[in-house]
Structures are given as C-alpha cells and as structure tokens.
Write an enzyme that holds these catalytic residues in place. Structure first.
Site, short mmCIF file in Angstrom:
data_model
loop_
_atom_site.label_atom_id
_atom_site.label_comp_id
_atom_site.label_asym_id
_atom_site.label_seq_id
_atom_site.Cartn_x
_atom_site.Cartn_y
_atom_site.Cartn_z
N ARG A 43 -6.04 0.88 3.82
CA ARG A 43 -4.93 1.30 3.02
C ARG A 43 -4.41 0.60 1.88
O ARG A 43 -4.32 1.08 0.66
CB ARG A 43 -3.65 1.64 3.95
N HIS A 102 0.75 -1.16 0.07
CA HIS A 102 0.18 0.06 0.07
C HIS A 102 0.77 1.35 0.20
O HIS A 102 2.00 1.10 0.31
CB HIS A 102 -0.82 -0.09 1.21
N THR A 159 1.99 -1.51 12.06
CA THR A 159 0.56 -1.25 11.65
C THR A 159 0.13 -2.62 11.29
O THR A 159 0.31 -2.86 9.98
CB THR A 159 0.47 -0.17 10.50
N GLY A 160 -0.71 -3.30 11.95
CA GLY A 160 -1.20 -4.47 11.73
C GLY A 160 -2.67 -4.34 11.22
O GLY A 160 -3.09 -4.12 10.09
N GLU A 171 -1.64 -7.90 6.81
CA GLU A 171 -0.42 -7.51 7.39
C GLU A 171 -0.27 -8.66 8.65
O GLU A 171 -1.00 -9.23 9.35
CB GLU A 171 -0.16 -6.21 7.92
N TRP A 172 1.06 -8.72 9.10
CA TRP A 172 1.39 -9.55 10.22
C TRP A 172 0.58 -9.09 11.36
O TRP A 172 0.50 -7.71 11.47
CB TRP A 172 2.96 -9.48 10.52
N ASP A 173 -0.05 -9.99 12.21
CA ASP A 173 -0.87 -9.24 13.48
C ASP A 173 0.22 -9.25 14.49
O ASP A 173 0.68 -10.14 15.06
CB ASP A 173 -1.63 -10.30 13.81
N TYR A 174 0.40 -7.86 15.08
CA TYR A 174 1.18 -7.44 15.88
C TYR A 174 0.89 -7.70 17.28
O TYR A 174 1.85 -7.41 18.22
CB TYR A 174 1.98 -6.26 15.78
#
Length: 233
Positions: A69, A13, A25-26, A96-99
């Site tokens: 995004r 993005h 930013t997950g 995205e990777w889950d933080y």
C-alpha cells in the site's frame, strides 16, 4: 532572509479496506482501494511540481515502507516523473507498528479482552506472535529521525554550495501509527503524544525547523487532503 531550510514530508498510504473499517494493519499486505488509488492520482499534480508544496528539485531521499500500500502510493504519486537527483529506497524501519496478535483486530474487540488497553501505553502483547512495545516503536522512529537529521545536517554544512544544499528534502511513505509516532518524536515529545495527531489515509504532514535553526524541529503542516477526503470528514 535566511536560506530555505530542509524539510521532511510524511505521507500516509492511500485508502485501504482495513483503513476504512479501522482494523489494525501492520504487516498485512492490504492493497489500496480503487478510491485510494484515485485519491493519490488526484493529489499528484496539485502537490508536486516547481512552485508547489513539494518541489522535486529539492528532494534527495525517498524512504518507502515495504508494504504494498505504501509502495503503490509512491508509484502513483510520482508516476513517470521521478526526481532525477533522488534516491528511492525501501526501508523496513518506516514500516507500520507491528501489532503482533492484534493484527487485523478492531480497538473495540481488543478492549473486550483488555478494557483499559491503549497502544500508546501498552503496545502489543508478547507471546507466540509478539508485537512492538511503545519503547520499541519510539526507538525505531528515533533511528529514522536520526537518518533524516544527518541528511539535513550535511546540507547545512554545504551552504557554500547552494545547489547541494537545496537537495536535502526527504519524503517518507508510511502508515498511520508510524506517522503519528514520527511527528511526536520529531517535535521531541514522548511517543504517547502521538495520540493527539491525526494521520488520515493519503494525508501529508510537513516537518522542518523554525528560525532557520536545526535545533528547533517543528511541525509545519498536517493532513493535506484531496477534496474527496475533505468531504468525508
């Protein structure tokens, strides 16, 4: 010369406030900045079209992360010129990777709590707000790769019908860590080697195969930029 091999285009993005300052930013739905939108709009006519890097006539599937995004990046990149023979699908597997508890944090702040922390080795902490481990992320990326390979394999079996075979390219609109993990696993490396690949906001990675063989997955190109992005590096 053999026929054209199918590809997968991996697009991160555009710029967000959190990508600018380095926050993890997950799951947070952070919108593109005005400059991020401008970057994507400028990329479109240079990147997409007959005779350009991404030929819409070769596209069959487009997978998009659920995050705003990524959705906005896909919308701006194609505008009103969506490929006719192409499925646009929101897919949670390309998120995205889950933080977890590290969501919104900077790496330097995480390391104040755990000095030797590395997402590639340690992942994100369990607890009330658990994140994904490297193994969980690797498994998820592998499932996406399996989907893409199935599309490519089906096209390979359709070589007697060139029109069908040509419609096998895939675009994934996703995120930084996901992209780096995808590149590593596509090339059959351990997920931690994703550390060595960059995936800048608005950057494009091109993946495919060597020697006209689906048994030789390869990285063909990394980080296609607008002029504005190049000037900032």
């Amino acid at each position: 010369m053999g026929r054209r091999m199918p590809r997968v285009y991996l697009i991160r993005h555009g710029e967000t406030e959190w990508s600018l300052n380095g926050r993890h930013t997950g799951v947070s739905d952070i919108p593109l900045t005005a400059n991020g939108e401008k970057m994507v709009k400028e990329m479109s006519p240079r990147m997409i079209g007959k005779g350009k890097l991404i030929n819409p006539n070769h596209l069959r599937h487009i997978l998009i992360s659920p995050r705003t995004r990524a959705q906005k990046t896909a919308e701006l990149l194609f505008g009103d010129n969506k490929p006719v023979k192409c499925e646009f699908k929101t897919d949670p597997e390309v998120a995205e990777w889950d933080y977890g508890a590290y969501e919104g944090m900077l790496s330097k702040d995480i390391k104040k709590q755990k000095p030797d922390w590395s997402i590639w080795d340690d992942g994100c902490p369990p607890g009330e707000t658990p994140g994904e481990s490297p193994q969980q992320m690797s498994d998820r990326v592998d499932r996406v790769i399996a989907k893409v390979r199935a599309i490519h394999e089906a096209a390979e079996k359709a070589v007697e019908n060139p029109d069908d075979a040509d419609y096998a390219d895939v675009i994934i609109f996703s995120h930084g860590h996901f992209s780096r993990c995808f590149i590593a696993r596509w090339c059959e490396f351990p997920i931690r080697t994703g550390y060595h690949f960059a995936a800048e906001p608005g950057g494009l990675a091109v993946l495919g195969y060597q020697h006209h063989s689906l048994k030789e997955p390869s990285l063909l190109g990394l980080n296609w930029y607008t002029e504005d992005a190049l000037e900032k590096r």
